[in-house]
Enzyme design. Structure first.
Site, PDB file in Angstrom:
ATOM      1  N   ASN A 147       0.830  -1.199   0.000  1.00 46.69           N
ATOM      2  CA  ASN A 147       0.000   0.000   0.000  1.00 46.69           C
ATOM      3  C   ASN A 147       0.867   1.253   0.000  1.00 46.69           C
ATOM      4  O   ASN A 147       2.016   1.198   0.403  1.00 46.69           O
ATOM      5  CB  ASN A 147      -0.911   0.009   1.238  1.00 46.69           C
ATOM      6  N   CYS A 169      -5.441  -7.399  -3.251  1.00 46.78           N
ATOM      7  CA  CYS A 169      -5.887  -7.080  -1.892  1.00 46.78           C
ATOM      8  C   CYS A 169      -7.059  -7.990  -1.561  1.00 46.78           C
ATOM      9  O   CYS A 169      -7.923  -8.233  -2.398  1.00 46.78           O
ATOM     10  CB  CYS A 169      -6.299  -5.609  -1.814  1.00 46.78           C
ATOM     11  N   HIS A 170      -7.098  -8.471  -0.331  1.00 45.07           N
ATOM     12  CA  HIS A 170      -8.135  -9.431   0.057  1.00 45.07           C
ATOM     13  C   HIS A 170      -9.367  -8.773   0.668  1.00 45.07           C
ATOM     14  O   HIS A 170     -10.218  -9.455   1.247  1.00 45.07           O
ATOM     15  CB  HIS A 170      -7.552 -10.433   1.058  1.00 45.07           C
ATOM     16  N   HIS A 199      -9.748  -0.375  -1.491  1.00 47.17           N
ATOM     17  CA  HIS A 199     -10.135   0.084  -0.164  1.00 47.17           C
ATOM     18  C   HIS A 199     -11.365   0.991  -0.182  1.00 47.17           C
ATOM     19  O   HIS A 199     -11.860   1.364   0.883  1.00 47.17           O
ATOM     20  CB  HIS A 199      -8.985   0.789   0.579  1.00 47.17           C
TER      21      HIS A 199
END
Length: 442
Positions: A147, A169-170, A199
């Protein structure tokens, strides 16, 4: 057989999970895995964990470890990037200086002042990594976990347009798992469509055998007053679609919450949360280091049902197994009402040929609006690095919704001055210069 390089393998807890997932695939027998980190001690711990994992699983893979990045990259088919430039100390700086200026953050790794400066100290390493890959493994896929995801992918696209890169990204996976638990539906039986930016993506469709599950979520929220005291539940109730990151993350990307004491209390927002998380990660690493130094058994420590995407990408590259995951990738018309070229998060199909992002179309306008605010900050941070213009650092902070809601313009510029001084040589030299202001001194 496939060759995999881990860059930043000293993030040992994450390295252990990825190795566990990779070793669980029989089809990856014979793989060569190269671990790289600039910290010899952390690399030694990672290598010990890898050796234990290989012994425990009986997997027929070879694992090497080196502090020379080009050696690790040479001939790689996939490069997994998980560097954390500056480590825990830089994270503390990203919180303490803004907090002293009156700015609240929770995670500070994606947007806001923390995200801006994490990006600016990460970009030089990403550029040199891309240059090395162009020379020693030009056909490799770079699978990035580091990130701030959107900033990193958009920057890499600008400086290394031929690089094959996917941001992983999970957050979508775990968001959907959590939602299914709330309403009591098996996760492996639902169909999901999610898109937006990393996000701050949105669950656009969530169905069980064709049945919309949002009414079930509405009923659960209505029946549980405590459930409603979450930032992203509040966002869902007002925007109509559930956001894909935690409430801690989500509170930082909009101007609605962190600037108000009442909202922090109402929605139980843990200001400064990531400093403690980072300290816990450091403590966990130190425990592992001690176990390894004492000749102990560093067993366990992974999620048996984890959904890390890099091992899935690697497995599909080898076997051609089709599967769909979420990726951050340049917007080539994938989301029609977000800027062209911006780093967006969409579903993508995996196979032997690589990663193939899906066209989603237009987001609902109330979702595209906060995404565009988010991407304005990304644009300006990338512009600061590419143009070497320190003014754009300040412009990015001015454009950041949560920062602008809390600080005056002069306070934002003064805070950026302090952050530049604190991070010092971690930033490119042009960005350490005093910004030239139109009309003279500010």
């Amino acid at each position: 057989m496939i060759r995999i390089a881990f860059v930043g393998a000293g993030s040992v807890v994450f390295t252990r999970q990825l190795l566990h997932d990779i070793l669980s695939y029989p089809e990856l027998s014979g793989a060569a895995i190269a671990l790289h980190d600039i910290d010899p001690e952390r690399l030694q711990v990672a290598a010990a964990l890898a050796a234990h994992a290989v012994r425990a699983t009986g997997a027929e893979v070879t694992v090497t470890a080196t502090t020379d990045r080009r050696t690790a990259l040479a001939g790689a088919d996939a490069v997994v990037n998980m560097i954390a430039v500056g480590g825990h100390r830089a994270t503390v700086t990203d919180f303490e200086i803004p907090a002293a200026a009156g700015l609240r953050q929770t995670i500070g790794d994606t947007l806001g002042v923390g995200g801006i400066f994490r990006a600016l100290r990460t970009f030089p390493v990403l550029k040199s990594l891309a240059e090395d890959m162009a020379e020693v493994c030009p056909e490799a896929w770079l699978l990035n976990y580091t990130n701030p995801m959107a900033m990193n992918i958009q920057y890499l696209t600008a400086v290394a347009p031929k690089l094959k890169v996917a941001g992983l990204c999970h957050s979508v996976y775990w968001t959907v798992r959590g939602l299914c638990e709330i309403i009591g539906v098996p996760h492996d039986e639902v169909d999901v469509l999610s898109a937006g930016v990393n996000h701050q993506a949105w669950i656009l469709r969530w169905q069980h055998h064709g049945r919309d599950l949002y009414p079930d979520l509405d009923a659960a929220i209505a029946a549980d007053a405590d459930l409603a005291r979450r930032v992203r539940v509040d966002m869902y109730r007002r925007l109509g679609y559930y956001p894909t990151e935690t409430s801690e993350h989500s509170s930082e990307y909009v101007p609605w919450y962190l600037g108000h004491d009442g909202e922090i209390a109402r929605l139980r927002i843990p200001v400064g949360d990531y400093v403690a998380i980072s300290a816990e990660n450091l403590a966990e690493y130190k425990e592992l280091r001690k176990v390894v130094a004492d000749g102990g058994d560093p067993a366990g420590g992974w999620e048996s049902d984890a959904a890390e995407y890099a091992p899935q990408v690697i497995h599909s590259l080898v076997t051609g197994t089709p599967r769909t995951i979420q990726v951050t990738t340049p917007n080539t018309g994938l989301i029609s009402n977000l800027p062209q070229g911006a780093a967006v998060e969409v579903p993508a199909t995996l196979d032997r040929l690589g990663v193939h992002p899906h066209h989603v179309g237009a987001l609902p306008p109330q979702l595209a609006a906060p995404n565009r605010h988010f991407l304005n900050v990304v644009d300006l941070v990338v512009a600061a690095a590419i143009e070497g213009d320190p003014r754009h650092i300040r412009h990015a902070a001015m454009a950041d919704p949560a920062t602008a809601a809390r600080l005056t313009v002069e306070e934002i510029w003064t805070l950026c001055d302090a952050m530049v001084e604190a991070h010092g040589d971690a930033l490119p030299e042009p960005l350490r210069r005093a910004p030239v202001v139109a009309g003279g001194a500010r």
